[in-house]
Design a protein around this motif. Structure first.
Motif, PDB file in Angstrom:
ATOM      1  N   ALA A   1      54.217  -0.063  60.436  1.00 32.17           N
ATOM      2  CA  ALA A   1      55.641   0.194  60.205  1.00 32.17           C
ATOM      3  C   ALA A   1      56.313   0.801  61.433  1.00 32.17           C
ATOM      4  O   ALA A   1      57.351   0.334  61.880  1.00 32.17           O
ATOM      5  CB  ALA A   1      55.826   1.091  58.999  1.00 32.17           C
ATOM      6  N   CYS A   2      55.685   1.855  62.012  1.00 33.06           N
ATOM      7  CA  CYS A   2      56.353   2.541  63.125  1.00 33.06           C
ATOM      8  C   CYS A   2      55.616   2.345  64.445  1.00 33.06           C
ATOM      9  O   CYS A   2      56.130   2.723  65.498  1.00 33.06           O
ATOM     10  CB  CYS A   2      56.504   4.031  62.831  1.00 33.06           C
TER      11      CYS A   2
ATOM     12  N   CYS B   1      50.492   4.842  58.983  1.00 34.09           N
ATOM     13  CA  CYS B   1      50.400   6.298  59.103  1.00 34.09           C
ATOM     14  C   CYS B   1      50.876   6.941  57.808  1.00 34.09           C
ATOM     15  O   CYS B   1      51.533   6.294  56.988  1.00 34.09           O
ATOM     16  CB  CYS B   1      51.202   6.803  60.311  1.00 34.09           C
TER      17      CYS B   1
ATOM     18  N   CYS C   1      50.048   1.922  63.317  1.00 36.09           N
ATOM     19  CA  CYS C   1      50.800   1.823  62.058  1.00 36.09           C
ATOM     20  C   CYS C   1      51.664   0.565  62.092  1.00 36.09           C
ATOM     21  O   CYS C   1      52.374   0.334  63.069  1.00 36.09           O
ATOM     22  CB  CYS C   1      51.669   3.063  61.891  1.00 36.09           C
TER      23      CYS C   1
ATOM     24  N   CYS D   1      54.594   6.607  56.858  1.00 36.74           N
ATOM     25  CA  CYS D   1      55.126   5.287  56.501  1.00 36.74           C
ATOM     26  C   CYS D   1      54.499   4.720  55.232  1.00 36.74           C
ATOM     27  O   CYS D   1      54.976   3.714  54.714  1.00 36.74           O
ATOM     28  CB  CYS D   1      54.906   4.306  57.647  1.00 36.74           C
TER      29      CYS D   1
HETATM   30 ZN   LIG Z   1      54.086   4.805  60.715  1.00 38.33          ZN
END
Ligand SMILES: [Zn+2]
Length: 167
Positions: A23-24, A64, A21, A67
């Protein structure tokens, strides 16, 4: 490190994203978000119809489920805020430029410069709070911009065509 980390690829190269992912950083996120980018030219401030001729690029970014909304909204809001500040600045600043009493061409140039100066704080603020992911399309390259420098390094490692451009 607040600024985004950018990785530049030639425009005709398909980017390869790490299976994580963006973002995370979670592995095997299972979703993607299509992020659209196009070449933005300052000349569009003078000739807005050029906007329709810009070349568009779409990339599928792994993200994911948790996110996904964040990736979509952060970028959209930045665009909305920037466009709104330009829309507010122009009707205020162009009459001001006109009041200087120059010819139309000079007035247009002064108005454009005043608008750029007026939206500069917004641009700076956005640079300090980059969206999770963004792309900037250039003449023959695309800059992939990541809020996470860690993810950017993994992306760079996955793409041999990436230029060695240190952020
Ligand atoms: Zn994520």
């Amino acid at each position: 490190m607040p600024f985004s980390t950018d990785v530049r690829l030639p425009r005709d190269v398909e980017p390869v994203f790490p299976d994580a992912c963006c973002a995370c950083g979670a592995a095997a996120p299972g979703n993607t978000v299509a992020i659209k980018g196009r070449r933005v030219r300052w000349s569009e401030l003078f000739w807005p119809w050029l906007w329709f001729f810009g070349k568009r690029i779409v990339v599928a970014v792994p993200v994911c489920a948790a996110c996904q909304p964040r990736l979509r909204s952060s970028r959209r809001w930045q665009t909305v805020i920037l466009l709104a500040s330009v829309a507010v600045a122009i009707p205020i600043l162009f009459p001001l430029a006109k009041s200087f009493g120059f010819g139309w061409r000079t007035t247009k140039a002064i108005g454009a410069v005043l608008t750029l100066v007026a939206v500069l704080p917004v641009v700076l603020w956005q640079m300090l709070h980059p969206p999770v992911f963004d792309i900037t399309v250039g003449k023959d390259h695309v800059d992939y911009e990541f809020a996470s420098s860690d993810y950017a390094l993994r992306f760079r490692a996955a793409n041999p065509a990436a230029s060695e451009r240190e952020p």
